[in-house]
Design a protein around this motif. Structure first.
Motif, mmCIF file in Angstrom:
data_model
loop_
_atom_site.group_PDB
_atom_site.id
_atom_site.type_symbol
_atom_site.label_atom_id
_atom_site.label_comp_id
_atom_site.label_asym_id
_atom_site.label_seq_id
_atom_site.Cartn_x
_atom_site.Cartn_y
_atom_site.Cartn_z
ATOM 1 N N LYS A 242 -1.397 9.187 -9.294
ATOM 2 C CA LYS A 242 -1.614 8.165 -10.319
ATOM 3 C C LYS A 242 -0.300 7.404 -10.464
ATOM 4 O O LYS A 242 0.447 7.636 -11.396
ATOM 5 N N ALA A 243 -0.020 6.548 -9.551
ATOM 6 C CA ALA A 243 1.315 5.951 -9.474
ATOM 7 C C ALA A 243 1.486 4.675 -10.275
ATOM 8 O O ALA A 243 2.345 3.872 -9.987
ATOM 9 N N GLN A 244 0.639 4.472 -11.290
ATOM 10 C CA GLN A 244 0.797 3.285 -12.130
ATOM 11 C C GLN A 244 1.181 3.728 -13.540
ATOM 12 O O GLN A 244 0.570 4.617 -14.119
ATOM 13 N N SER B 17 1.394 2.986 -17.368
ATOM 14 C CA SER B 17 0.823 2.126 -18.402
ATOM 15 C C SER B 17 1.255 2.532 -19.805
ATOM 16 O O SER B 17 0.938 1.856 -20.778
ATOM 17 N N SER C 151 3.385 -4.842 -10.827
ATOM 18 C CA SER C 151 2.117 -4.305 -11.336
ATOM 19 C C SER C 151 2.330 -2.983 -12.064
ATOM 20 O O SER C 151 1.376 -2.261 -12.349
ATOM 21 N N ASN C 152 3.583 -2.678 -12.352
ATOM 22 C CA ASN C 152 3.957 -1.411 -12.990
ATOM 23 C C ASN C 152 3.599 -0.189 -12.150
ATOM 24 O O ASN C 152 3.391 0.905 -12.678
ATOM 25 N N LYS C 153 3.514 -0.399 -10.834
ATOM 26 C CA LYS C 153 3.293 0.734 -9.940
ATOM 27 C C LYS C 153 4.647 1.303 -9.519
ATOM 28 O O LYS C 153 5.610 0.564 -9.315
ATOM 29 N N LEU D 218 9.799 0.281 -10.721
ATOM 30 C CA LEU D 218 8.440 -0.258 -10.703
ATOM 31 C C LEU D 218 8.374 -1.645 -10.081
ATOM 32 O O LEU D 218 9.346 -2.404 -10.129
#
Length: 232
Positions: free
Chosen positions: A108-110, A112, A141-143, A138
């Motif tokens: 889950k590499a994002q 949030s 895309s905040n990944k 990051l």
């Protein structure tokens, strides 16, 4: 006395009570934590079953596997019936569990939320007896592009090289950063030193058009977010 000793051997239990047989026939999920640890250690003492010994070990850590993961080999060996080989088996199994959890989180590499930062780094730093400072890099895309341990210090603090953070951010094309470090003491409070290094990294990042989104302090089960508390 010999009869008493043999009665505590797992071999003499009914199949339903034997942890190994129980796992094979009923599945791993039905076993208690103590039964799983009993499988690791294999045997107890002449006066105590492997399961009873495992329950006693767990009780010393408030029945928490996370806490048990912080117990040293020497501390485990203080329990009668636990030699070095058994202590190493317990430590190795818990480390495998920690790494497995970390692999799941990496999928889950994002990022949030501050909770997502905690879930990403908790398996890496929560159980450490010393302080470590980490940077999460990051993209737009905040990944997560990269996570890096920036420094490793004593239990009272750690040193942070701002130039190294900026150099790595530029090299990998990061557009934002999240700062994180653990508090081995378990204290969830931002120190003045924590605030100063956050401010220092913010100023350096702004000059490079990079945003510092948060600074998360991590303990074993909880976290403190600068962003959530309006400190960033």
């Amino acid at each position: 006395m010999q009869q008493k000793s043999s009665s505590f051997s797992i071999k003499n239990w009914s199949d339903d009570d034997k942890p190994r047989e129980k796992l094979v026939h009923k599945g791993r999920s039905v076993l208690s934590n103590a039964e799983l640890i009993a499988i690791l250690i294999g045997s107890g003492t002449k006066n105590e079953t492997a399961v009873a010994l495992s329950k006693r070990i767990l009780a010393s850590t408030n029945n928490s596997l996370n806490e048990l993961g912080t117990v040293s080999i020497k501390q485990l060996m203080k329990f009668k019936g636990i030699g070095e080989a058994k202590a190493v088996s317990i430590a190795a199994a818990l480390e495998i569990g920690r790494r497995r959890q970390n692999e799941k989180v990496k999928e889950k590499a994002q990022i949030s939320s501050s909770k997502a930062v905690f879930e990403l780094l908790q398996p890496l730093v929560a159980d450490l007896p010393h302080e470590e400072f980490w940077i999460v890099y990051l993209n737009n895309s905040n990944k997560v592009i990269h996570t890096a341990q920036l420094s490793k210090g004593g239990i009272t603090g750690t040193l942070v090289d701002v130039r190294l953070v900026m150099k790595q951010a530029l090299e990998i094309g990061a557009v934002s950063l999240i700062l994180a470090h653990n508090h081995p003491s378990g204290t969830l409070k931002a120190s003045e030193a924590d605030k100063k290094i956050t401010n220092k990294l913010q100023k350096a990042s702004e000059a490079m058009d990079i945003r510092v989104l948060d600074h998360v302090i991590i303990t074993q089960n909880k976290y403190y977010s600068f962003a959530d508390n309006n400190l960033i």
